[in-house]
Design a protein around this motif. Sequence first.
Motif, PDB file in Angstrom:
ATOM      1  N   GLU A 103      31.576 -20.151   5.551  1.00 13.72           N
ATOM      2  CA  GLU A 103      33.035 -20.564   5.079  1.00 13.72           C
ATOM      3  C   GLU A 103      33.836 -21.306   6.011  1.00 13.72           C
ATOM      4  O   GLU A 103      34.670 -22.175   5.502  1.00 13.72           O
ATOM      5  CB  GLU A 103      33.586 -19.210   4.518  1.00 13.72           C
ATOM      6  CG  GLU A 103      32.824 -18.396   3.439  1.00 13.72           C
ATOM      7  CD  GLU A 103      33.495 -17.359   2.788  1.00 13.72           C
ATOM      8  OE1 GLU A 103      34.476 -16.932   3.373  1.00 13.72           O
ATOM      9  OE2 GLU A 103      33.019 -16.538   2.110  1.00 13.72           O
ATOM     10  N   GLY A 104      34.023 -20.882   7.311  1.00 13.25           N
ATOM     11  CA  GLY A 104      35.031 -21.283   7.980  1.00 13.25           C
ATOM     12  C   GLY A 104      34.763 -20.663   9.440  1.00 13.25           C
ATOM     13  O   GLY A 104      34.236 -19.764   9.862  1.00 13.25           O
ATOM     14  N   MET A 105      35.372 -21.660  10.504  1.00 10.10           N
ATOM     15  CA  MET A 105      35.064 -21.370  11.909  1.00 10.10           C
ATOM     16  C   MET A 105      36.461 -21.742  12.692  1.00 10.10           C
ATOM     17  O   MET A 105      37.088 -22.854  12.347  1.00 10.10           O
ATOM     18  CB  MET A 105      33.880 -22.059  12.644  1.00 10.10           C
ATOM     19  CG  MET A 105      33.602 -21.783  13.979  1.00 10.10           C
ATOM     20  SD  MET A 105      32.088 -22.540  14.715  1.00 10.10           S
ATOM     21  CE  MET A 105      30.887 -21.987  13.683  1.00 10.10           C
ATOM     22  N   THR A 106      36.706 -20.997  13.653  1.00 10.99           N
ATOM     23  CA  THR A 106      38.030 -21.189  14.566  1.00 10.99           C
ATOM     24  C   THR A 106      37.585 -21.021  15.972  1.00 10.99           C
ATOM     25  O   THR A 106      36.989 -19.931  16.263  1.00 10.99           O
ATOM     26  CB  THR A 106      38.957 -20.092  14.152  1.00 10.99           C
ATOM     27  OG1 THR A 106      39.738 -20.636  12.867  1.00 10.99           O
ATOM     28  CG2 THR A 106      40.276 -20.578  14.903  1.00 10.99           C
ATOM     29  N   LEU A 107      37.967 -21.999  16.664  1.00  8.70           N
ATOM     30  CA  LEU A 107      37.965 -21.981  18.047  1.00  8.70           C
ATOM     31  C   LEU A 107      39.104 -21.768  18.585  1.00  8.70           C
ATOM     32  O   LEU A 107      40.061 -22.739  18.589  1.00  8.70           O
ATOM     33  CB  LEU A 107      36.962 -23.203  18.805  1.00  8.70           C
ATOM     34  CG  LEU A 107      35.513 -23.543  18.152  1.00  8.70           C
ATOM     35  CD1 LEU A 107      35.195 -24.556  19.007  1.00  8.70           C
ATOM     36  CD2 LEU A 107      34.702 -22.392  18.218  1.00  8.70           C
ATOM     37  N   ASP A 108      39.294 -20.952  19.499  1.00  6.89           N
ATOM     38  CA  ASP A 108      40.698 -20.436  20.099  1.00  6.89           C
ATOM     39  C   ASP A 108      41.023 -20.526  21.479  1.00  6.89           C
ATOM     40  O   ASP A 108      40.086 -19.760  22.204  1.00  6.89           O
ATOM     41  CB  ASP A 108      41.215 -19.186  19.247  1.00  6.89           C
ATOM     42  CG  ASP A 108      42.610 -18.849  19.462  1.00  6.89           C
ATOM     43  OD1 ASP A 108      43.347 -19.777  19.998  1.00  6.89           O
ATOM     44  OD2 ASP A 108      43.276 -17.911  18.870  1.00  6.89           O
ATOM     45  N   GLY A 109      41.708 -21.288  21.971  1.00  2.17           N
ATOM     46  CA  GLY A 109      41.834 -21.314  23.404  1.00  2.17           C
ATOM     47  C   GLY A 109      41.012 -22.082  24.182  1.00  2.17           C
ATOM     48  O   GLY A 109      40.409 -23.283  23.738  1.00  2.17           O
ATOM     49  N   LYS A 110      40.798 -21.984  25.515  1.00  3.09           N
ATOM     50  CA  LYS A 110      39.771 -22.669  26.530  1.00  3.09           C
ATOM     51  C   LYS A 110      38.492 -21.650  26.587  1.00  3.09           C
ATOM     52  O   LYS A 110      38.520 -20.818  27.033  1.00  3.09           O
ATOM     53  CB  LYS A 110      40.600 -23.007  27.627  1.00  3.09           C
ATOM     54  CG  LYS A 110      41.810 -23.600  27.720  1.00  3.09           C
ATOM     55  CD  LYS A 110      42.392 -23.613  28.734  1.00  3.09           C
ATOM     56  CE  LYS A 110      43.743 -24.585  28.691  1.00  3.09           C
ATOM     57  NZ  LYS A 110      44.605 -24.576  30.097  1.00  3.09           N
ATOM     58  N   LEU A 111      37.504 -22.508  25.928  1.00  2.00           N
ATOM     59  CA  LEU A 111      36.083 -21.950  25.880  1.00  2.00           C
ATOM     60  C   LEU A 111      35.077 -22.863  26.763  1.00  2.00           C
ATOM     61  O   LEU A 111      35.213 -24.059  27.016  1.00  2.00           O
ATOM     62  CB  LEU A 111      35.643 -21.666  24.496  1.00  2.00           C
ATOM     63  CG  LEU A 111      36.450 -20.923  23.304  1.00  2.00           C
ATOM     64  CD1 LEU A 111      36.016 -21.378  22.023  1.00  2.00           C
ATOM     65  CD2 LEU A 111      36.695 -19.604  23.833  1.00  2.00           C
ATOM     66  N   SER A 112      33.809 -21.988  27.017  1.00  2.00           N
ATOM     67  CA  SER A 112      32.995 -22.862  27.886  1.00  2.00           C
ATOM     68  C   SER A 112      31.834 -22.123  27.526  1.00  2.00           C
ATOM     69  O   SER A 112      31.664 -20.863  27.246  1.00  2.00           O
ATOM     70  CB  SER A 112      33.589 -22.730  29.549  1.00  2.00           C
ATOM     71  OG  SER A 112      33.343 -21.444  29.985  1.00  2.00           O
ATOM     72  N   THR A 113      30.611 -22.791  27.926  1.00  2.00           N
ATOM     73  CA  THR A 113      29.189 -22.271  27.782  1.00  2.00           C
ATOM     74  C   THR A 113      28.538 -22.187  29.226  1.00  2.00           C
ATOM     75  O   THR A 113      28.661 -22.939  29.854  1.00  2.00           O
ATOM     76  CB  THR A 113      28.451 -22.937  26.814  1.00  2.00           C
ATOM     77  OG1 THR A 113      28.214 -24.370  27.284  1.00  2.00           O
ATOM     78  CG2 THR A 113      29.263 -23.152  25.447  1.00  2.00           C
ATOM     79  N   GLN A 114      27.615 -21.024  29.179  1.00  2.00           N
ATOM     80  CA  GLN A 114      27.005 -21.223  30.307  1.00  2.00           C
ATOM     81  C   GLN A 114      25.327 -20.791  30.025  1.00  2.00           C
ATOM     82  O   GLN A 114      24.853 -19.986  29.135  1.00  2.00           O
ATOM     83  CB  GLN A 114      27.131 -19.795  31.291  1.00  2.00           C
ATOM     84  CG  GLN A 114      28.602 -20.038  31.865  1.00  2.00           C
ATOM     85  CD  GLN A 114      29.872 -19.551  31.203  1.00  2.00           C
ATOM     86  OE1 GLN A 114      29.767 -18.807  30.262  1.00  2.00           O
ATOM     87  NE2 GLN A 114      30.791 -20.515  31.430  1.00  2.00           N
TER      88      GLN A 114
END
Length: 204
Positions: free
Chosen positions: A43-54
């Motif tokens: 239905e929906g997605m929110t990315l909030d703030g400062k994110l990173s992947t490892q």
Amino acid sequence: SRLTASQVYAGWNTTDALPTGTPTQPPLPATGGTAALTIKATEGMTLDGKLSTQGVGRLVLSSGGDLRLQSRDLSLTGVAEGGLSTQADLTLVAQRIYAAADTRYTVNADAHTVRIERPEAGTLASISPQSARSELTINAADIGQAGELHAPLGRINLNATGSLVLAEGSVTSVSAAGAEILYGSATDTTWTRPNGTTLAAPPL
């Protein structure tokens, strides 16, 4: 790995994560790897703030509705700043991708590929999101834009060191399309921006 849910929220805000008075700390730096990660919201997605992947080499963020990019971390100029940093090939799938009002959001995938797509059954959303004066930046080696990017009354920056392709039927728009968009709040004497800072006059 694969995660599926109706709604997905992924966030890191220093104001939420740390006790009052604790020095702020940035997220861990992004690192590459061989893992593949797909996160799907029907239905929906929110990315909030400062994110990173490892440790991720391929990352898919897929929403059957909107992909909203937001942050509550304010810069010295009072603008909310957020971002996603990855050393993976990145695919963003959504009906509309946009940053929240008064938000500067940056996707960094240096030396990698970023693809923007609509859901398989997706059609042109055609309606501008309720957001204003945001700035959305995507930095990558190669960018393929086949979806919908919106920043009503704002700015979109697509920075590719290799190739940049805007596919037929894609939408990259800073138009409000004539819509009336809520922007903060007003009293008899003040106008408050969405991030809580006060304007000396109504925004133009």
